[in-house]
Design an enzyme around this catalytic site. Sequence first.
Site, PDB file in Angstrom:
ATOM      1  N   GLY A  23     -52.486  61.514 -46.935  1.00  0.00           N
ATOM      2  CA  GLY A  23     -51.698  62.712 -47.180  1.00  0.00           C
ATOM      3  C   GLY A  23     -52.236  63.987 -46.572  1.00  0.00           C
ATOM      4  N   GLY A  25     -52.430  64.576 -43.357  1.00  0.00           N
ATOM      5  CA  GLY A  25     -51.730  64.863 -42.111  1.00  0.00           C
ATOM      6  C   GLY A  25     -52.332  64.214 -40.890  1.00  0.00           C
ATOM      7  N   LYS A  26     -53.014  63.068 -41.078  1.00  0.00           N
ATOM      8  CA  LYS A  26     -53.625  62.474 -39.887  1.00  0.00           C
ATOM      9  C   LYS A  26     -52.610  61.845 -38.950  1.00  0.00           C
ATOM     10  CE  LYS A  26     -55.199  58.476 -42.353  1.00  0.00           C
ATOM     11  NZ  LYS A  26     -54.637  58.958 -43.625  1.00  0.00           N
ATOM     12  N   THR A  27     -51.514  61.298 -39.493  1.00  0.00           N
ATOM     13  CA  THR A  27     -50.504  60.721 -38.606  1.00  0.00           C
ATOM     14  C   THR A  27     -49.840  61.800 -37.763  1.00  0.00           C
ATOM     15  OG1 THR A  27     -50.068  58.863 -40.084  1.00  0.00           O
ATOM     16  CG2 THR A  27     -48.363  59.400 -38.494  1.00  0.00           C
ATOM     17  N   SER A  28     -49.437  62.897 -38.390  1.00  0.00           N
ATOM     18  CA  SER A  28     -48.788  63.966 -37.628  1.00  0.00           C
ATOM     19  C   SER A  28     -49.756  64.584 -36.625  1.00  0.00           C
ATOM     20  CB  SER A  28     -48.245  65.046 -38.572  1.00  0.00           C
ATOM     21  OG  SER A  28     -49.261  65.569 -39.398  1.00  0.00           O
ATOM     22  N   ASP A  50     -52.774  51.175 -39.753  1.00  0.00           N
ATOM     23  CA  ASP A  50     -52.600  51.393 -41.181  1.00  0.00           C
ATOM     24  C   ASP A  50     -51.658  50.351 -41.768  1.00  0.00           C
ATOM     25  OD1 ASP A  50     -52.103  52.375 -43.720  1.00  0.00           O
ATOM     26  OD2 ASP A  50     -52.048  54.462 -43.081  1.00  0.00           O
ATOM     27  N   THR A 509     -42.163  61.586 -44.670  1.00  0.00           N
ATOM     28  CA  THR A 509     -42.994  60.383 -44.656  1.00  0.00           C
ATOM     29  C   THR A 509     -43.286  59.849 -46.054  1.00  0.00           C
ATOM     30  OG1 THR A 509     -43.958  60.977 -42.540  1.00  0.00           O
ATOM     31  CG2 THR A 509     -45.194  59.435 -43.899  1.00  0.00           C
TER      32      THR A 509
END
Length: 591
Positions: A23, A25-28, A50, A509
């Site tokens: 949560g 924000g590593k994906t974004s 992941d 997400t």
Amino acid sequence: MYQSFNPKTFLQTRFLFFTGKGGVGKTSTACATAIHLADEGKKVLLVSTDPASNLQDVLEVELTNSPKPVPNIENLHASNIDPEEAAEMYREKVVGPYRNKLPKAAIKSMEEQLSGACTVEMAAFDEFSSIISNPAVSSRYDHVVFDTAPTGHTLRLLQLPTAWNEFLGESTHGASCLGPLSGLQEKKERYEQTVESLSDKDKTTLILITRPETASLYEANRSALELKEIGIRNQMLIVNGLLQTYLSDDKVSTAFYQRQQEALKGFPDGLKQLVVYSLPFVSYSLTGIDNLRYLFKQYTLPARIDPQSQHESIQLPGLNSLVNHFSDNQTRVIFTMGKGGVGKTTIASSIAVGLVEKGHKVHLTTTDPAAHLAYTFSNKVDHEKLSISSINPKDELIAYKEEVLSQASESLNDEGLAYLREDLDSPCTEEIAVFRAFAEQVAKCDDEIVVIDTAPTGHTLLLLDSAEEYHKELSRSTGEVPDSVRELLPRLRNPKETSVVIVTLAETTPVLEAERLQKDLLRANIKPGWWIINQSLHATGTLDPVLAGRAKTESEWIERVRDELAESTAIIPWISEEKIGYTKLKEYIVN
């Protein structure tokens, strides 16, 4: 306070490894980095490892295990390693060559050894390591950007090669969930090469992502230290979602800014050794190529939203309604589930406190490898009807191995014990030990209400799905299956006894991930009863232009949860302080 992050300036290595608490924000951030580097003319591969990946949601494109071009970005390819699909391919790769060559009983035994939850993790790592060690990747791409799992899973993923190398180096019987020992030397060498690449500062950069929040900084510090211990030392830190300015006459805006600044004052010592960068809190959703491009171009942010143009506030009940429901219906087992970072631990703790205040005896526990219950309660319990525990994987593993060997020593000779001891040294044994402890915690509901703060989505599903494999493994090792295990799934599937609470944020997400979780649970005949929308800016009525812009984007997701996904819905506004300790947690359930 911190220098703004710019991928072109600060990222030079081929492998870029984004990690952090769920949560944050590593994906974004990973996606925006990959897009930025590709726009600069670099050839980039973006990969998710992941189990609960949301890469496709952020990029708004369907992905598979194999890299595919991302539309409208010339130099970018992306892939999403699906652990279940990888595990199926992995099992067949191991077992396939022996079909029609070995007896059916031998094939069945091999398939059973490869049916456990740990095989899914091993298969995902196998895919991951094949990318790292593949010379074709080095020749085709300038950068490989890895969007990794939430912190607890990432640490496990990175520690697997060391564990397997030690096991394979000592194994003589081939008793492991990897299958027959023959042919594994090739994988052993590949894993060693992967570890070497991850530890090489000229090849790999680890980018830790954190929010300017106390718990998030604490988790980043723990991750940084543990990753250093396994040799990954080329690290940097990004403080993501930092509010640049605030509206002095808006209480929410002022509190939001001050809470972030207070958290940063307690910056952990371990993180002070890293180079630290920042990214701003933005008024728009970080999904879609165009929005992701804005993240590193702060001077071209979209026009701020006029707070007066917000939709009328959506009214939903608070957490107290949920607590009253559980109390009135005498619910015995309560799970909080959802994507990492949405606040499951706080919600589970608040539900437990609320039920205690209603006069119930409650046991609160966690199966999350990155447990935060001790922090949430300041390491103390202030009520005689509340007890707290956590399932420590390492402790459970030791106890499980001792018990199995003790029981088996009466019926096995020295050679048989040596075989079993070798089998128990396999990393997959930890999953079995944790699952047994999980079942024992659920069994406590005969005497008290059990509230379980579960692990992030992917790990939780693997844990629940491992019931049948655990049955097989435990009966094979000991000849016995405890009542707690035998009764677990029927208990979880009984809505009169068990309730699943899905926790989400009103963002793209988390909601999409929670929707996928609910579908998986329904397939397992487990029907969630409540959804909680946590930390909602929409519910605060803020007038700050940036915060109001983000609040407006929440409306469609709140409506979707309420109207399409949830049987019952509650909402919790963003609050100005972190609720730590029993007394503070009570404030969540006050009308």
